[in-house]
Design an enzyme around this catalytic site. Structure first.
Site, PDB file in Angstrom:
ATOM      1  N   HIS A  46     -91.840 -16.532  43.346  1.00  0.00           N
ATOM      2  CA  HIS A  46     -92.520 -16.406  42.352  1.00  0.00           C
ATOM      3  C   HIS A  46     -92.727 -14.830  41.926  1.00  0.00           C
ATOM      4  O   HIS A  46     -92.343 -14.229  42.929  1.00  0.00           O
ATOM      5  CB  HIS A  46     -93.705 -17.111  42.617  1.00  0.00           C
ATOM      6  CG  HIS A  46     -93.701 -18.807  42.270  1.00  0.00           C
ATOM      7  ND1 HIS A  46     -94.935 -19.520  42.657  1.00  0.00           N
ATOM      8  CD2 HIS A  46     -92.414 -19.301  42.390  1.00  0.00           C
ATOM      9  CE1 HIS A  46     -94.382 -20.991  42.489  1.00  0.00           C
ATOM     10  NE2 HIS A  46     -93.015 -20.780  42.337  1.00  0.00           N
ATOM     11  N   GLU A  48     -95.653 -13.054  42.506  1.00  0.00           N
ATOM     12  CA  GLU A  48     -96.112 -12.351  43.626  1.00  0.00           C
ATOM     13  C   GLU A  48     -95.221 -11.964  44.902  1.00  0.00           C
ATOM     14  O   GLU A  48     -95.245 -10.703  45.095  1.00  0.00           O
ATOM     15  CB  GLU A  48     -97.374 -13.258  43.936  1.00  0.00           C
ATOM     16  CG  GLU A  48     -98.279 -13.371  42.953  1.00  0.00           C
ATOM     17  CD  GLU A  48     -98.121 -14.887  42.228  1.00  0.00           C
ATOM     18  OE1 GLU A  48     -98.780 -15.624  41.960  1.00  0.00           O
ATOM     19  OE2 GLU A  48     -96.972 -15.192  42.153  1.00  0.00           O
ATOM     20  N   GLU A 290     -84.145 -28.700  16.214  1.00  0.00           N
ATOM     21  CA  GLU A 290     -83.477 -28.203  15.331  1.00  0.00           C
ATOM     22  C   GLU A 290     -82.562 -29.455  14.772  1.00  0.00           C
ATOM     23  O   GLU A 290     -81.428 -30.029  15.130  1.00  0.00           O
ATOM     24  CB  GLU A 290     -82.315 -27.259  15.640  1.00  0.00           C
ATOM     25  CG  GLU A 290     -83.125 -25.949  16.094  1.00  0.00           C
ATOM     26  CD  GLU A 290     -82.162 -24.771  15.900  1.00  0.00           C
ATOM     27  OE1 GLU A 290     -81.172 -24.593  15.393  1.00  0.00           O
ATOM     28  OE2 GLU A 290     -82.362 -23.700  16.966  1.00  0.00           O
TER      29      GLU A 290
END
Length: 372
Positions: A46, A48, A290
């Site tokens: 992550h 951090e 889409e």
């Protein structure tokens, strides 16, 4: 410092899904930045941890430093260990976070553990930007459905194609590349079998660099998708949602690696709300649509679209295909009070075209304020 962390988070948008895109900056009390990082691919470190590693790689001590992070440090063992514990072990002095993590497994627990360890915690700086960067993650955690973004390319008079179906190209290259950037950040791309049969599109990310191809979702009630369609040219998960089991039609598709799921509504078509809940269970945060005017109309009619991503070209077509068909169950409207209300979120020039992001009125009320 929070702006630097937000910039790092933006760099994670194409990498992080289904995790939130998070950025982190570590700075000394005198304001010198000593570490920067953002969330890596699923199962990777992550933000951090990446910032701590950055500081360590340059021989910089983080003891007593301040961590600026765009989302609460996690407090649970998932695919990785708790980031709050890593910050405590590194003897960080202070954490400034944009907002709390809406994940029930975190939801303030990271802040509590940091404070219990003597780390000063401040929450709120950059909250609005951080929430927008991860609007799909918040949607999945709080509503249990993805954030649904419908992409449209049209002329100034709202036509997406000529009457004969020709649509390439209404908008310019810059708009098409920008549209691919939005595809790249999505958790999945959704289309209908009508688009597959009429256009034989690839619907992958080509115009921008991407570390991942989002899964492709096809709404195909009767399993009409051709096994030799061009969409199979790109390696990625393909999920087809059908209404009625048909082993003979499913077999050649499954031989191409397709996962077929059956979800029928009382009308014998694919149950679209159930489809969205299923995609959320598959950890899809943002769903990029889409599709053709019929599926667009169905999604709008059932109130399943959160925002429209519209590229308008400075052209007039006249007679042609509309953006969506029959968006109201009762048929043509009789009063303006019955219209679908939108709120312009942003309007920007992209090459010679305009990009309009229009959100369904009041759609993000559920986001709330979560800053323990």
């Amino acid at each position: 410092m929070i702006q630097l962390a937000l910039q790092a988070a933006r760099e994670a948008q194409r990498v992080a899904p289904p995790n939130p895109a998070v950025g982190c900056v570590i700075a000394r009390p005198d304001g010198v930045v000593i570490g920067v990082g953002h969330t890596q691919r699923t199962g990777g470190p992550h933000a951090e941890i990446m910032a701590l590693r950055d500081a360590q790689a340059h021989g910089r001590s983080v003891e007593g430093a301040t961590v600026y992070v765009t989302l609460e440090p996690c407090a649970h063992h998932g695919r990785t260990g708790p980031c709050c514990d890593a910050l405590i072990q590194a003897r960080i002095g202070k954490v400034v976070a944009s907002m709390a993590d809406p994940n029930p497994l975190v939801a303030g627990q990271g802040f509590e553990r940091l404070r219990a360890a003597g780390v000063t915690v401040e929450v709120g700086a950059g909250a609005e930007e951080a929430r927008e960067l991860n609007i799909g993650f918040f949607s999945r955690m709080l509503r249990k459905t993805p954030w649904v973004r419908m992409k449209l390319a049209a002329s100034l008079d709202g036509k997406t194609a000529l009457e004969n179906g020709v649509s390439q190209w209404i908008t310019g290259h810059a708009a098409r590349a920008d549209g691919h950037a939005w595809r790249a950040r999505a958790g999945a791309v959704l289309t209908g079998v009508g688009t597959v049969l009429e256009d034989d599109p690839r619907l992958d990310v080509r115009e921008v660099e991407t570390p991942r191809q989002p899964p492709l979702v096809i709404v195909d009630s009767h399993l009409q998708t051709p096994p030799d369609a061009r969409l199979f040219d790109t390696e990625r998960p393909i999920w087809i949602y059908a209404a009625k089991p048909n082993a003979d039609k499913a077999a050649p598709l499954e031989a191409r690696g397709v996962e077929v799921r059956y979800m029928a509504n009382p009308q014998g078509k694919v149950d679209l709300p159930a489809l969205l809940r299923d995609l959320a269970a598959r950890e899809v945060n943002e769903l990029h649509v889409e599709a053709g005017h019929k599926l667009n109309g169905s999604l709008l009619r059932e109130g399943l679209v959160d925002e429209l991503l519209v590229y308008l070209a400075p052209k007039l077509i006249g007679a042609g295909m509309d953006m969506a068909s029959q968006i109201h169950a009762q048929g043509p409207l009789q009063t303006l009070a019955q219209v679908v209300d939108l709120e312009f979120h942003s309007v920007e020039s992209v090459g010679p075209d305009l990009r309009i992001l229009a959100r369904l009125a009041g759609r993000n009320v559920w986001l709330g304020k979560t800053n323990p």
